[in-house]
Design an enzyme around this catalytic site. Structure first.
Site, PDB file in Angstrom:
ATOM      1  N   ASN A  93       0.696  -1.069  -0.019  1.00 35.11           N
ATOM      2  CA  ASN A  93      -0.043   0.000   0.059  1.00 35.11           C
ATOM      3  C   ASN A  93       0.764   1.122   0.225  1.00 35.11           C
ATOM      4  OD1 ASN A  93      -2.260  -1.664   0.327  1.00 35.11           O
ATOM      5  ND2 ASN A  93      -1.917  -1.767   2.563  1.00 35.11           N
ATOM      6  N   HIS A 106       6.672  -0.990   3.468  1.00 30.61           N
ATOM      7  CA  HIS A 106       6.523  -2.605   3.733  1.00 30.61           C
ATOM      8  C   HIS A 106       5.909  -3.443   2.627  1.00 30.61           C
ATOM      9  CE1 HIS A 106       3.357  -0.090   5.552  1.00 30.61           C
ATOM     10  NE2 HIS A 106       2.334  -1.019   5.255  1.00 30.61           N
TER      11      HIS A 106
HETATM   12  P1  AMP Z   1      -0.467  -0.391   6.005  1.00 31.53           P
HETATM   13  O1  AMP Z   1      -2.322  -0.363   5.894  1.00 31.53           O
HETATM   14  O2  AMP Z   1      -0.125  -1.040   4.504  1.00 31.53           O
HETATM   15  O3  AMP Z   1       0.341   0.772   6.032  1.00 31.53           O
HETATM   16  O4  AMP Z   1      -0.305  -1.571   6.838  1.00 31.53           O
HETATM   17  C1  AMP Z   1       0.262  -1.356   8.012  1.00 31.53           C
HETATM   18  C2  AMP Z   1       0.348  -2.531   8.837  1.00 31.53           C
HETATM   19  O5  AMP Z   1       1.085  -2.652  10.080  1.00 31.53           O
HETATM   20  C3  AMP Z   1      -1.165  -3.175   9.343  1.00 31.53           C
HETATM   21  O6  AMP Z   1      -1.626  -4.311   8.845  1.00 31.53           O
HETATM   22  C4  AMP Z   1      -1.167  -3.183  10.940  1.00 31.53           C
HETATM   23  O7  AMP Z   1      -1.808  -4.241  11.381  1.00 31.53           O
HETATM   24  C5  AMP Z   1       0.342  -3.430  11.057  1.00 31.53           C
HETATM   25  N1  AMP Z   1       0.961  -2.982  12.252  1.00 31.53           N
HETATM   26  C6  AMP Z   1       0.885  -1.742  12.865  1.00 31.53           C
HETATM   27  N2  AMP Z   1       1.245  -1.885  14.072  1.00 31.53           N
HETATM   28  C7  AMP Z   1       1.969  -3.034  14.153  1.00 31.53           C
HETATM   29  C8  AMP Z   1       2.775  -3.596  15.406  1.00 31.53           C
HETATM   30  N3  AMP Z   1       2.969  -2.879  16.221  1.00 31.53           N
HETATM   31  N4  AMP Z   1       3.321  -4.742  15.044  1.00 31.53           N
HETATM   32  C9  AMP Z   1       2.913  -5.567  13.827  1.00 31.53           C
HETATM   33  N5  AMP Z   1       2.090  -5.075  13.002  1.00 31.53           N
HETATM   34  C10 AMP Z   1       1.844  -3.608  13.088  1.00 31.53           C
END
Ligand code: AMP
Ligand code: ZN
Length: 119
Positions: A93, A106
């Site tokens: 994303n 990511h």
């Molecule tokens: P995005 O919407 O592509 O920016 O995805 C961010 C992702 O990070 C989401 O799927 C969240 O569940 C994940 N996320 C946020 N905080 C954490 C955390 N502390 N540990 C693991 N995953 C996380």
């Protein structure tokens, strides 16, 4: 190596926020998503703070290549089933309209038996 001290993923890399680590080398880190959509759902990130795919340039070719080449190996290691009956999804994303919530580049890697929570 760029670090943003306010960035949640930079804090995870530094061990300041706990995570379930999948992989680490000198320039890449991988950990399980805290809210998985699929039976297997982990994130592959550069250790250097690159906000998104929108900031990726020619200087990142080798790093991005390494991340993509690593993804299939880690997917199998974490429990995705083999291609073609199994497989996995790689998602990146980018920006608000791309659905990006965390501003540190990511790759989501998702897989495992259907149905999934989302996607
Ligand atoms: P995005 O919407 O592509 O920016 O995805 C961010 C992702 O990070 C989401 O799927 C969240 O569940 C994940 N996320 C946020 N905080 C954490 C955390 N502390 N540990 C693991 N995953 C996380
Ligand atoms: Zn960061």
């Amino acid at each position: 190596m760029t670090v943003d001290s306010a960035c949640i993923f930079c804090k995870i890399i530094a061990g300041k926020i706990p995570s379930r680590k999948v992989y680490e080398d000198d320039e890449i880190f991988a950990f399980h998503d805290i809210h998985p959509w699929a039976p297997v759902h982990f994130m592959l990130i550069p250790k250097s703070h690159i906000p998104s795919m929108a900031q990726v340039g020619p200087e990142h070719e080798a790093l991005m290549g390494r991340m993509l080449v690593l993804a299939p190996r880690l997917a199998l290691q974490e429990g995705c089933n083999p291609y073609p009956q199994g497989g996995f999804r790689i998602l990146c994303n980018t920006g608000a309209q791309g659905g990006q919530e965390v501003q540190h580049l990511h790759l989501h890697v998702m897989g495992g038996p259907r149905p999934w929570l989302k996607g």
